[in-house]
Design a protein around this motif. Structure first.
Motif, mmCIF file in Angstrom:
data_model
loop_
_atom_site.group_PDB
_atom_site.id
_atom_site.type_symbol
_atom_site.label_atom_id
_atom_site.label_comp_id
_atom_site.label_asym_id
_atom_site.label_seq_id
_atom_site.Cartn_x
_atom_site.Cartn_y
_atom_site.Cartn_z
ATOM 1 N N LYS A 183 -3.746 -6.661 9.587
ATOM 2 C CA LYS A 183 -2.853 -7.496 8.418
ATOM 3 C C LYS A 183 -1.678 -8.081 8.850
ATOM 4 C CE LYS A 183 -1.077 -7.268 3.893
ATOM 5 N NZ LYS A 183 -0.759 -6.435 2.662
ATOM 6 N N ALA A 184 -0.785 -7.330 9.568
ATOM 7 C CA ALA A 184 0.498 -7.878 10.322
ATOM 8 C C ALA A 184 0.499 -7.481 11.510
ATOM 9 C CB ALA A 184 1.442 -7.537 9.316
ATOM 10 N N ILE A 185 1.170 -8.302 12.341
ATOM 11 C CA ILE A 185 1.248 -7.831 13.888
ATOM 12 C C ILE A 185 2.807 -8.170 13.942
ATOM 13 C CG2 ILE A 185 0.960 -8.892 16.127
ATOM 14 C CD1 ILE A 185 -1.508 -10.374 15.261
ATOM 15 N N VAL A 189 -18.221 4.084 0.817
ATOM 16 C CA VAL A 189 -18.244 2.725 0.959
ATOM 17 C C VAL A 189 -17.564 1.644 -0.046
ATOM 18 C CG1 VAL A 189 -19.115 0.685 2.428
ATOM 19 C CG2 VAL A 189 -19.666 3.092 2.971
ATOM 20 N N LEU A 190 -16.671 0.993 0.251
ATOM 21 C CA LEU A 190 -16.290 0.075 -0.964
ATOM 22 C C LEU A 190 -17.258 -1.256 -0.737
ATOM 23 C CD1 LEU A 190 -12.599 0.370 -1.232
ATOM 24 C CD2 LEU A 190 -14.397 1.682 -2.528
ATOM 25 N N ARG A 191 -17.670 -1.862 -1.880
ATOM 26 C CA ARG A 191 -18.846 -3.092 -1.445
ATOM 27 C C ARG A 191 -18.257 -4.235 -2.428
ATOM 28 N NH1 ARG A 191 -25.188 -2.925 -2.133
ATOM 29 N NH2 ARG A 191 -24.675 -2.484 -4.180
ATOM 30 N N PHE A 192 -17.620 -5.339 -1.771
ATOM 31 C CA PHE A 192 -17.421 -6.468 -2.480
ATOM 32 C C PHE A 192 -18.301 -7.548 -2.015
ATOM 33 C CE2 PHE A 192 -13.565 -3.994 -1.300
ATOM 34 C CZ PHE A 192 -12.989 -3.817 -2.525
ATOM 35 N N PHE A 193 -18.560 -8.299 -3.371
ATOM 36 C CA PHE A 193 -19.269 -9.768 -3.047
ATOM 37 C C PHE A 193 -18.445 -10.774 -2.994
ATOM 38 C CE2 PHE A 193 -21.743 -6.606 -5.603
ATOM 39 C CZ PHE A 193 -22.611 -6.272 -4.595
ATOM 40 N N ALA A 194 -18.497 -11.702 -1.916
ATOM 41 C CA ALA A 194 -17.682 -12.700 -1.709
ATOM 42 C C ALA A 194 -18.303 -13.849 -1.317
ATOM 43 C CB ALA A 194 -16.508 -12.228 -0.747
ATOM 44 N N LEU A 195 -17.426 -15.095 -1.284
ATOM 45 C CA LEU A 195 -18.094 -16.286 -0.550
ATOM 46 C C LEU A 195 -17.342 -16.747 0.524
ATOM 47 C CD1 LEU A 195 -18.791 -18.208 -4.048
ATOM 48 C CD2 LEU A 195 -20.348 -17.147 -2.404
ATOM 49 N N TRP A 196 -17.701 -17.110 1.786
ATOM 50 C CA TRP A 196 -16.976 -17.425 2.694
ATOM 51 C C TRP A 196 -16.978 -19.071 2.635
ATOM 52 C CZ3 TRP A 196 -19.567 -17.965 8.369
ATOM 53 C CH2 TRP A 196 -18.820 -18.553 9.061
ATOM 54 N N ASN A 197 -15.726 -19.715 2.358
ATOM 55 C CA ASN A 197 -15.538 -20.887 2.384
ATOM 56 C C ASN A 197 -15.436 -21.479 4.072
ATOM 57 O OD1 ASN A 197 -15.030 -23.605 1.485
ATOM 58 N ND2 ASN A 197 -13.102 -23.178 0.445
ATOM 59 N N ASP A 198 -16.508 -22.370 4.210
ATOM 60 C CA ASP A 198 -16.454 -22.834 5.599
ATOM 61 C C ASP A 198 -16.694 -24.159 5.515
ATOM 62 O OD1 ASP A 198 -16.341 -22.864 8.353
ATOM 63 O OD2 ASP A 198 -18.477 -22.709 8.628
ATOM 64 N N THR A 199 -16.323 -24.953 4.399
ATOM 65 C CA THR A 199 -16.447 -26.415 4.179
ATOM 66 C C THR A 199 -15.315 -27.262 5.029
ATOM 67 O OG1 THR A 199 -14.909 -26.268 2.287
ATOM 68 C CG2 THR A 199 -16.943 -26.200 1.946
ATOM 69 N N TYR A 223 -2.594 -2.517 8.860
ATOM 70 C CA TYR A 223 -3.844 -3.040 8.834
ATOM 71 C C TYR A 223 -4.434 -3.071 7.422
ATOM 72 C CZ TYR A 223 -4.394 -1.311 13.835
ATOM 73 O OH TYR A 223 -4.792 -1.224 15.150
ATOM 74 N N PHE A 224 -5.213 -3.610 7.070
ATOM 75 C CA PHE A 224 -5.919 -4.089 5.873
ATOM 76 C C PHE A 224 -6.153 -2.605 5.156
ATOM 77 C CE2 PHE A 224 -6.291 -8.433 6.700
ATOM 78 C CZ PHE A 224 -5.947 -9.090 5.630
ATOM 79 N N SER A 225 -5.907 -2.518 3.687
ATOM 80 C CA SER A 225 -6.250 -1.176 3.135
ATOM 81 C C SER A 225 -6.681 -1.718 1.949
ATOM 82 C CB SER A 225 -4.906 -0.524 2.916
ATOM 83 O OG SER A 225 -3.861 -1.141 1.894
ATOM 84 N N PRO A 226 -7.318 -0.671 1.194
ATOM 85 C CA PRO A 226 -8.312 -1.015 -0.251
ATOM 86 C C PRO A 226 -7.336 -1.784 -1.085
ATOM 87 C CG PRO A 226 -8.709 1.122 0.473
ATOM 88 C CD PRO A 226 -7.825 0.687 1.355
ATOM 89 N N ALA A 227 -5.798 -1.440 -1.172
ATOM 90 C CA ALA A 227 -4.985 -2.258 -1.989
ATOM 91 C C ALA A 227 -4.853 -3.646 -1.817
ATOM 92 C CB ALA A 227 -3.764 -1.544 -1.846
ATOM 93 N N ASP A 228 -5.130 -4.167 -0.585
ATOM 94 C CA ASP A 228 -5.193 -5.771 -0.224
ATOM 95 C C ASP A 228 -6.366 -6.292 -0.649
ATOM 96 O OD1 ASP A 228 -2.711 -4.952 1.324
ATOM 97 O OD2 ASP A 228 -3.725 -4.539 2.801
ATOM 98 N N LEU A 229 -7.589 -5.555 -0.984
ATOM 99 C CA LEU A 229 -8.661 -6.340 -1.479
ATOM 100 C C LEU A 229 -8.781 -6.339 -2.836
ATOM 101 C CD1 LEU A 229 -11.009 -4.840 1.284
ATOM 102 C CD2 LEU A 229 -9.791 -7.193 1.462
ATOM 103 N N ARG A 230 -8.520 -7.307 -3.689
ATOM 104 C CA ARG A 230 -8.629 -7.222 -5.042
ATOM 105 C C ARG A 230 -9.677 -8.264 -5.764
ATOM 106 N NH1 ARG A 230 -3.221 -8.456 -8.119
ATOM 107 N NH2 ARG A 230 -2.502 -6.808 -6.744
ATOM 108 N N ASP A 282 -11.213 3.240 7.395
ATOM 109 C CA ASP A 282 -10.431 2.094 7.123
ATOM 110 C C ASP A 282 -10.917 0.967 7.847
ATOM 111 O OD1 ASP A 282 -8.877 3.602 5.286
ATOM 112 O OD2 ASP A 282 -7.242 3.798 6.569
ATOM 113 N N SER A 283 -12.255 0.928 8.296
ATOM 114 C CA SER A 283 -12.582 -0.087 8.803
ATOM 115 C C SER A 283 -13.381 -1.230 8.070
ATOM 116 C CB SER A 283 -13.650 0.289 9.828
ATOM 117 O OG SER A 283 -14.780 1.113 9.359
ATOM 118 N N VAL A 284 -13.716 -2.211 8.437
ATOM 119 C CA VAL A 284 -14.463 -3.505 7.523
ATOM 120 C C VAL A 284 -15.502 -3.879 8.370
ATOM 121 C CG1 VAL A 284 -13.871 -5.637 6.254
ATOM 122 C CG2 VAL A 284 -12.162 -3.720 6.584
#
Length: 569
Positions: free
Chosen positions: A298-300, A241-251, A322-329, A270-272
């Motif tokens: 990612k694209a429809i 599992v790839l783990r990212f720390f992020a901030l959800w901007n809900d302002t 769909y989203f892949s690891p290359a889309d998460l930087r 490839d699930s999130v």
């Protein structure tokens, strides 16, 4: 004298005769033959009314016609009679078994018009009874089992019943408005019917239920095969599992704010998954899952963009990518399902994965300054002691809403149980009425508590007895934050002990006190031991007399350890 008019003889003993021409008793109609109870025709006497018709049957007439005179032709040879066996014994536990089905109409159903239900028809030769049972089918949803219990089934409206001669393969059996069609029978039934001269028809096949046949056919799928080997991917990337720390901007929303989240990317499928990071006492509901585990489109496809995705879900056929690891930087802002997430860091495993599999992607972790909503650790201020109870009991009310009893040193209580140090004391008071008062101070080694007992003095006007219950006595000058209590090393002969504003001067001690303190002389001041040795050497006899007097009048010193002492007035 009466005369017997029937015979002209006097009616005297010996002159009466029974009239054999009339009999009114009920004759016996049951008898036993070869051990079985059977009915028979009773003999009819002279003048009796026969119970059964007196006409001869054809069988009896044939027997009379076939009899020959024994004088002319001689005695005929008798044929030994056959052993008689009744039907309920000869056909006991002999059952004819037929297999069949019946059709049940189904109304108000677009998927089926009728159902084919198989049955087993059992015919009991013992009493010509029948039973119909439907075999159980798992998960059928239909009440099955015994449809008709064992009984003689009516054949028509005239009162006739079905006989085994009426049954055969390929025929219909009408019972209580339901038509059962017999398809085949077992081998015993076929052998029995052929032995009786009946020809058994050829067996038939049971028709297949159309609804069951429709359910058994798999639904055809026209999905083109993929080049991805899911088994290999499962074996090599499971639990990675790839783990990212992020901030959800809900302002942008009402009362919105920036919330910390954790994004998990599962390499096996490839699930999130997105989880919120809740701080203690934040007031939020304990549901950390913001987005359940799923593949994120990612694209429809352009043809499916006008589709109302806010109301209905997007099918996999409508997704182009769909989203892949290359889309998460790390360092970029990514938009997932209409929400913006700023990736500011990741764990070590994620960094290693990108370094080995995507070296062209540069990870730019950066510190993020966000408003701290965490409560600062504050020093808990203990309120001042109010004088009720002991310090330990009062402190428990400040530590928890439901106070618990203070913890005790169990090992010390077991080792020093029933060990008491006793001292003789007098009250140091400026009141002249207190000059002659004598006390015995007891120190309990199991819980470091002290009790004081006052000796009775004649004509003093003061009632003796318990002066202070068992309690821990703090030293003068000690505070409630750091209390100091009296110990065995503080009780030297001649020392003054202040107990709740009462001053006591130790005048003597028991010999056991010196013995115990010498065993722990490394913990006791030498001045205390010296004063005890001098006191016991001068007034040993006096102290022993006083302590014996106290033992006879003092109550049990091993009272409840939870008792709290208050100074007497």
């Amino acid at each position: 004298m009466s005369v017997n008019m029937g015979h002209g003889l006097p009616f005297l003993p010996g002159n009466t005769f029974r009239d054999v021409t009339s009999a009114f008793h009920r004759p016996q109609t049951l008898s036993y033959k070869n051990g079985f109870a059977l009915p028979h025709r009773p003999k009819v006497g002279i003048g009796q009314t026969p119970l059964i018709s007196s006409e001869l049957t054809q069988n009896e007439m044939n027997q009379l016609a076939g009899q020959t005179s024994a004088l002319t032709y001689g005695t005929a040879k008798r044929i030994p009679a056959l052993v008689f066996v009744p039907a309920h014994v000869a056909f006991d536990k002999k059952v004819l078994r037929f297999y069949g089905y019946f059709r049940q109409e189904v109304q108000h159903s677009p998927q089926e018009e009728y159902r084919v239900r198989s049955v087993v028809i059992s015919y009991f030769l013992e009493d010509d009874s029948m039973t119909i049972i439907e075999p159980l089918v798992e998960n059928s949803g239909i009440p099955q089992g015994k449809l008709i219990k064992r009984q003689r089934l009516p054949k028509n409206d005239r009162g006739d019943h079905y006989h085994w001669k009426d049954l055969n393969v390929g025929m219909d059996l009408a019972v209580y408005g339901v038509i059962y069609h017999i398809t085949h029978c077992d081998s015993y039934t076929q052998d029995f019917m052929e032995s009786q001269g009946l020809i058994v028809n050829d067996p038939e096949l049971t028709p297949v239920d159309p609804y069951i046949q429709h359910r058994s056919q798999p639904v055809r799928s026209y999905i083109s095969p993929t080049d991805i080997d899911h088994l290999e991917k499962f074996l090599t990337k499971d639990r990675q599992v790839l783990r990212f720390f992020a901030l959800w901007n809900d302002t942008e929303s009402l009362y919105g704010e920036t919330r910390p989240v954790t994004i998990h990317y599962y390499l096996v499928d490839d699930s999130v998954e997105i989880r919120e990071v809740h701080q203690p006492n934040s007031g939020r509901d304990p549901f950390p899952v913001l987005l359940r585990r799923q593949r994120l489109p990612k694209a429809i496809k352009p043809a499916c963009e006008p589709f109302p995705s806010c109301v209905l879900e997007v099918s996999p056929q409508d997704v182009q990518q769909y989203f892949s690891p290359a889309d998460l930087r790390v360092g970029d802002t990514v938009q997932l399902l209409g929400r913006r997430f700023q990736l500011y860091d990741c764990d070590d495993f994620t960094k290693t994965y990108y370094r080995e599999n995507h070296p062209e992607l540069e990870l730019r972790p950066r510190p993020v300054v966000r408003e701290s909503t965490e409560l600062q650790d504050r020093h808990k201020e203990v309120p001042p002691y109010n004088g009720f109870g002991s310090l330990e009991d009062s402190l428990q009310n400040c530590l928890s809403l439901i106070p618990e009893p203070p913890k005790k040193d169990v090992v010390k209580m077991l080792e020093n149980d029933h060990r008491v140090l006793r001292y003789a004391a007098r009250m140091d008071s400026q009141n002249p009425h207190d000059e002659g008062r004598r006390f015995v101070l007891s120190y309990f080694l199991s819980n470091d508590m002290i009790s004081i007992f006052e000796k009775s003095t004649r004509n003093s006007g003061i009632i003796g007895g318990r002066f202070l219950e068992k309690t821990r006595i703090p030293k003068p000058g000690s505070t409630t934050e750091k209390p100091e209590f009296y110990g065995p090393g503080d009780f030297a002969i001649g020392a003054t002990v202040e107990v709740f504003r009462h001053r006591f001067v130790l005048t003597n001690a028991d010999r056991y006190v010196l013995t115990y303190l010498e065993s722990i002389s490394d913990q006791i001041p030498s001045q205390t031991l010296t004063s005890l040795r001098q006191s016991l050497g001068l007034a040993d006899q006096e102290v022993t007399t006083q302590t014996d007097q106290v033992e006879n009048t003092q109550t049990d010193p091993q009272s409840d350890d939870n008792d709290r002492a208050e100074p007497s007035s």
